[in-house]
Design a protein around this motif. Structure first.
Motif: not given
Length: 582
Positions: A515-522, A531-532
């Motif tokens: 989920m963190v990867a999703w938030v940081m990308t797309v 999602l901070t």
């Protein structure tokens, strides 16, 4: 604190009729703001069924109450391990929400189950209302509220231009600048009498409630190993569903320190489907579960402690909920189903609105009418939103396929509402103003939420209206909802809500990292702000707790899972269409 007729009546700022969780919380936040508050009991306080379960969004509202009004004890309502020992030992834990759809004449089919697990940073619980309500009253007294010495009904409420004058069955009297009515049908104001218009509510049903002893745990009636990735049902809220109704089971026996051997059982039934059940509620319950072998087994030895509460037509809505110097809230404003944890949540939401509105009305009585009207409009919007959600749930219970789809949108709304309210609270703290959590004109979503959520919910309710009207088949509606969940750009694909085979929701550490990867990308920017780090981590995470340190077998099973949902194909990449657009 009240007086006899020989003395001059005491002038309070607010008299609150009804003594239970809602009124106890309201009296507490008003007394904390130095208002003179009198809390008066009602005969209905201990007999009416009330909400007895929380969800993460509930706790976000409770944390807001605690922070905004500087009452840290209210935050304990949001964390099971922080509750006073008598409340904790009488209540239960809630590790999951389970939905089990049943078909008459057959044992429960494991393929017809959905289970959502509460993330580890949350601490949801089952409220044993007799003890919880008493604690809420004690909290109000601790903060300076007065309580009528005896639980006597209010016999008269006389509204005058400059005050409200009240008389009680005990012979005592009191006067106040405002009165809040939350005592239900016993109210002399008749705010929620039969003069109301229940026809404005979509959901109409017979409701029954009792505290039952000797209810078998469902994992003892159906092998848990037959349910792929399921964890112990009794450690969470269990919802048994069937065409035309539901049975909600809330267990108070499900932790090591439990001192309560009861379960709260609430039944909601469609009149048309179950109109031939006996009038006696115990006989009706036996007749209801008899065609469902797994339910009949679970409740075979169960007996009601103190009898059943029932009504042939439970739903009731007040035609008017406010006027000069008075306001009707909670059970006096509306009585609907206690399904899906909406009762406790809505209680906290309305207390938040009134906790700010009543002090303003008292400071400026010229503006009091507009202030109370705004709070009443907000409460009405919550009632409408809740009613639409419950009416859709009743329709969805007609088949497992439709319930499977319904439950995903319901959970999506809960998750995003929880994160959005936390974000709004954090924003309010940073800005030094409570405006971000006072968007009451927006109704059920009274704070900023991700773009697309409100539109999806409106479309979602329209889909269920079409099913009810016969313009859409249940299977078609389920397919449409799953397709929309796959397409909506604001729905995190890692939730896999668009996959009907993903019926067990475990938000484990690998899922969190993805989920963190999703938030940081797309991810859309509107979702990234939710999602901070400050918004997804609980401020209590570093606090020691012997309860948290006591790992359960269920927790170990969850840690062993390496993805968030049941096996199935990966969700489609998020698209860009809006709900309802093709």
């Amino acid at each position: 604190m009240t007086t006899t007729e020989r003395d001059a009546p005491v002038m309070y700022d607010v008299v609150i009729l009804g003594s239970h969780l809602a009124t106890g919380l309201l009296a507490t936040v008003l007394a904390k703001q130095d208002l003179r508050v009198l809390l008066v009991g009602s005969p209905d306080d201990t007999v009416l069924p009330s909400g007895d379960s929380t969800v993460p969004y509930t706790t976000a509202v409770l944390h807001l109450l605690a922070e905004r009004f500087d009452v840290p004890e209210i935050a304990s309502f949001a964390a099971f391990e922080d509750l006073p020992e008598p409340v904790r030992r009488s209540s239960g834990i809630k590790k999951s929400l389970a939905f089990l759809h049943h078909t008459a004449g057959r044992r429960h089919d494991p393929a017809h189950a959905v289970q959502f697990h509460v993330p580890g940073e949350h601490s949801e619980w089952h409220l044993y209302r007799p003890v919880v309500d008493e604690y809420a009253r004690e909290l109000a007294v601790r903060y300076g509220a007065s309580v009528l010495a005896e639980k006597a009904s209010t016999t008269e409420v006389r509204l005058a231009p400059d005050a409200v004058h009240l008389a009680f069955a005990s012979g005592e009297t009191a006067s106040a600048r405002f009165v809040v009515d939350a005592c239900g049908e016993e109210s002399p104001l008749r705010a929620a009498s039969a003069d109301g218009d229940p026809g404005t509510l979509l959901l109409r049903s017979r409701m029954m409630h009792a505290y039952l002893r000797d209810v078998r745990k469902f994992e003892e009636c159906s092998r848990l190993s037959d349910y792929h990735r399921a964890t112990t049902w009794s450690r969470g809220t269990v919802h048994h569903l069937f065409d035309g109704g539901w049975i909600q089971v809330v267990d108070f026996r499900n932790h090591d320190d439990a001192a309560n051997d009861l379960c709260s059982v609430t039944v909601g039934l469609d009149h048309d489907r179950f109109g031939d059940l006996p009038a006696d509620p115990d006989a009706a319950f036996r007749a209801l579960v008899a065609p469902f072998p797994s339910l009949a087994e679970q409740f075979a030895s169960a007996t009601a402690e103190g009898g059943w509460t029932t009504s042939a037509q439970w739903q009731r809505r007040a035609a008017l909920t406010h006027g000069p110097r008075w306001f009707a809230m909670e059970r006096s404003a509306c009585r609907t189903d206690e399904f899906l944890s909406r009762d406790v949540t809505m209680t906290a939401e309305v207390v938040h609105a009134l906790g700010a509105a009543l002090p303003r009305a008292i400071r400026d009585e010229q503006a009091a009418g507009a202030v109370l009207a705004e709070a009443a409009a907000f409460q009405d919007a919550l009632i409408d939103f809740n009613d639409k959600m419950l009416a859709a749930a009743r329709t969805a219970a007609g088949s497992f396929a439709l319930w499977n789809a319904y439950s995903r949108v319901w959970l999506l709304w809960q998750i995003l509402a929880h994160l959005s309210l936390k974000r709004a609270t954090n924003d309010a703290r940073a800005a030094g103003t409570w405006e971000p959590v006072e968007r009451f004109a927006d109704g059920g979503l009274w704070f900023r939420t991700p773009d697309g959520l409100r539109q999806m919910l409106d479309w979602f309710f329209e889909v269920f209206a079409r099913v009810r009207d016969g313009g859409l088949r249940q299977a078609q509606a389920a397919d449409m909802i799953f397709r929309e969940l796959r397409r909506a750009r604001f729905v995190p694909p890692l939730y896999r809500f668009g996959d009907p085979n993903a019926r067990y929701y475990h938000f484990t550490m690998p899922r969190r990292l993805l989920m963190v990867a999703w938030v940081m990308t797309v991810a859309p920017g509107d979702f990234k702000r939710l999602l901070t780090k400050d918004n997804v981590t609980g401020r209590r995470d570093d606090a020691p707790s012997p309860v948290r340190e006591r790992a359960s077998a269920d927790d170990g099973r969850l840690a062993a899972h390496d993805d968030g949902l049941a096996d199935g194909s990966a969700a489609d990449a998020p698209g860009v269409t809006q709900p309802g657009r093709r």
